[in-house]
Scaffold this motif. Structure first.
Motif, PDB file in Angstrom:
ATOM      1  N   TYR A  20      34.213  33.609  37.897  1.00 57.04           N
ATOM      2  CA  TYR A  20      34.889  34.441  38.894  1.00 57.04           C
ATOM      3  C   TYR A  20      34.765  33.766  40.254  1.00 57.04           C
ATOM      4  O   TYR A  20      33.747  33.141  40.563  1.00 57.04           O
ATOM      5  N   VAL A  22      35.352  34.184  44.588  1.00 55.28           N
ATOM      6  CA  VAL A  22      35.525  35.071  45.740  1.00 55.28           C
ATOM      7  C   VAL A  22      35.971  34.209  46.919  1.00 55.28           C
ATOM      8  O   VAL A  22      35.162  33.445  47.464  1.00 55.28           O
ATOM      9  N   ARG A 117      31.123  39.483  36.559  1.00 55.34           N
ATOM     10  CA  ARG A 117      32.069  40.324  37.294  1.00 55.34           C
ATOM     11  C   ARG A 117      31.333  41.229  38.272  1.00 55.34           C
ATOM     12  O   ARG A 117      31.810  41.445  39.405  1.00 55.34           O
ATOM     13  N   ALA A 120      30.238  39.023  41.274  1.00 57.63           N
ATOM     14  CA  ALA A 120      31.398  38.646  42.082  1.00 57.63           C
ATOM     15  C   ALA A 120      31.927  39.838  42.867  1.00 57.63           C
ATOM     16  O   ALA A 120      32.301  39.713  44.043  1.00 57.63           O
ATOM     17  N   ALA A 121      31.942  41.018  42.260  1.00 56.79           N
ATOM     18  CA  ALA A 121      32.403  42.215  42.973  1.00 56.79           C
ATOM     19  C   ALA A 121      31.475  42.551  44.127  1.00 56.79           C
ATOM     20  O   ALA A 121      31.932  42.960  45.205  1.00 56.79           O
ATOM     21  N   ALA A 124      32.229  40.045  46.883  1.00 59.24           N
ATOM     22  CA  ALA A 124      33.529  40.339  47.496  1.00 59.24           C
ATOM     23  C   ALA A 124      33.442  41.574  48.393  1.00 59.24           C
ATOM     24  O   ALA A 124      34.025  41.612  49.485  1.00 59.24           O
ATOM     25  N   VAL A 131      38.126  39.547  44.327  1.00 54.81           N
ATOM     26  CA  VAL A 131      37.604  38.814  43.177  1.00 54.81           C
ATOM     27  C   VAL A 131      38.787  38.179  42.458  1.00 54.81           C
ATOM     28  O   VAL A 131      39.815  38.821  42.259  1.00 54.81           O
ATOM     29  N   ASP A 133      39.580  36.701  38.862  1.00 56.78           N
ATOM     30  CA  ASP A 133      39.167  36.504  37.473  1.00 56.78           C
ATOM     31  C   ASP A 133      39.878  35.262  36.963  1.00 56.78           C
ATOM     32  O   ASP A 133      41.087  35.281  36.718  1.00 56.78           O
ATOM     33  N   PRO A 142      37.309  44.754  44.861  1.00 57.13           N
ATOM     34  CA  PRO A 142      35.952  45.056  44.395  1.00 57.13           C
ATOM     35  C   PRO A 142      35.840  46.400  43.685  1.00 57.13           C
ATOM     36  O   PRO A 142      35.146  46.507  42.664  1.00 57.13           O
TER      37      PRO A 142
END
Length: 431
Positions: A20, A22, A117, A120-121, A124, A131, A133, A142
């Motif tokens: 992922y 950002v 995930r 990364a969220a 972000a 984010v 993917d 997010p």
């Protein structure tokens, strides 16, 4: 390994990875660990613990790199998978990418995907960004990324992780899934699907993905990762599978199962993907498309969930007038429990769209006010992303163009517009 005609051996990869991105303008103001701590109490405990543990392990890496070090992400594909102008603008303005990567063994839970995930969220959210993917080539804000993660019972909506793109060829529509490889399983495909089953077959393929993914992860449940998992050659799909995949298991009654034959379609190009093809079962007479239409009729209780048509000037407009003339009577019978036992009342209504109305079906759960119907959608809508199979809907009676009474065999009363379509008198579509 036992190989029989009833099972198809599908190879298992040694490990799985998730990536992922950002996009950020400048350097992130906080560390990934600090960002993840901000999710405490907001993520289900299993996922929050998984993310923090993997951050402290060699199974995950989080690096901030200059955006110039990466090939440009294709804006046309990002747009095709839902990117907005604002998201593409933030990507173009970014100077760096935070790269979150995780690796894990095949099986359940897919720790690499859930943890990567989540991290990364969190990053972000801390920078007010997005984010990306990489597997799905999708932007996720997010909040959407966090909502896609499992709840306290470990449940997810498969539609948040698996896409179903399609394209046209000379034999009809070609459907594939995009997301099952996250879990180690080959992607599914179906070819030769009739054009009018666009939305319906997308839902069927999503339900089939849910059923096969369950069989796949059951085969990986042991301590040792096997070289192959044997999947049933004849896969079954039910309306319940579709509803669970869309996150609405309580909104869909049982339907008869539909059988689909599973075939391994290995790629001849080493850089291309292999697929698991879904086809009619052995012995089915006639073209494949006829079976797919019958399967949709079974799974959607005999109604076609994706219908657009012009409302004036032909057999369809007469069908609409007939249906509307009977609304008062069918409401009275519905309120008086005057429908046959185990029958369901459904209505078709219009949703506004840029190219004219889109007509979808909904099951009626209450009709207390004469002017408004409360129910659950029987199909996905192209024009409104909130209208999904099983989602609650309120329908203004002025928008209703048809109604039908269904039992386990299909339409037993009403369905005049459907009869026009089934007779092949489909007007020219408005899109």
């Amino acid at each position: 390994m036992l190989i029989t005609d009833d099972f198809l051996p599908v190879p298992v990869p040694e490990s799985l990875s998730a990536t992922y991105l950002v996009p950020v303008a400048g350097l992130p103001p906080v560390s990934p660990k600090t960002a993840v701590r901000g999710l405490a109490g907001r993520l289900a405990d299993p996922v929050y613990g998984l993310a923090t543990q993997m951050l402290d392990s060699p199974l995950m890496s989080v690096d901030t790199r200059s955006i110039d070090e990466f090939p440009q992400l294709p804006p046309d594909l990002l747009t095709a998978f839902g990117a907005t102008e604002a998201q593409l603008g933030r990507l173009a303005a970014a100077s760096h990418l935070v790269v979150v990567q995780a690796e894990y063994r095949p099986g359940w839970p897919p720790a690499h995907e859930w943890a990567a995930r989540a991290v990364a969220a969190a990053v972000a959210e801390s920078v007010g960004g997005d984010v990306v993917d990489v597997f799905g080539l999708q932007f996720l804000d997010p909040a959407t990324a966090l909502r896609s993660l499992p709840d306290a019972q470990g449940r997810i909506r498969l539609v948040d992780w698996v896409l179903v793109p399609y394209s046209s060829d000379t034999e009809g529509l070609w459907f594939t899934t995009k997301g099952l490889r996250r879990f180690g399983l080959l992607e599914l495909q179906t070819q030769g699907v009739p054009d009018h089953l666009t939305r319906a077959w997308g839902a069927v393929l999503t339900g089939a993905a849910r059923r096969l993914l369950r069989d796949w992860t059951d085969g990986l449940a042991g301590e040792e990762v096997p070289a192959f998992v044997q999947l049933p050659v004849l896969a079954t799909v039910t309306g319940h599978d579709i509803a669970v995949a869309y996150g609405n298991p309580e909104q869909h009654g049982a339907t008869a199962p539909v059988l689909l034959r599973l075939e391994l379609d290995p790629a001849t190009d080493p850089d291309a993907d292999s697929f698991l093809s879904l086809r009619p079962p052995p012995g089915h007479p006639g073209p494949d498309g006829r079976y797919y239409a019958a399967a949709c009729a079974t799974l959607f209780s005999g109604i076609e969930p994706d219908v657009r048509y012009a409302r004036s000037g032909d057999a369809m407009s007469r069908a609409v007038a007939t249906a509307r003339a009977g609304l008062d009577d069918i409401r009275a019978r519905f309120l008086a429990d005057g429908l046959p036992p185990e029958a369901q009342l459904v209505v078709k209504y219009g949703l506004p769209g840029d190219d004219g109305p889109e007509y979808v079906w909904a099951g009626v759960s209450s009709w207390d006010a004469p002017e408004r119907i409360v129910g659950a959608s029987a199909s996905d809508a192209n024009t409104d992303p909130a209208v999904r199979i099983g989602s609650p809907v309120e329908v203004a009676v002025t928008e209703v163009v048809d109604w039908a009474v269904l039992d386990g065999t299909g339409v037993i009363e009403g369905g005049w517009t459907q009869a026009v379509l089934d007779a092949g008198e489909r007007p020219h579509p408005t899109h």
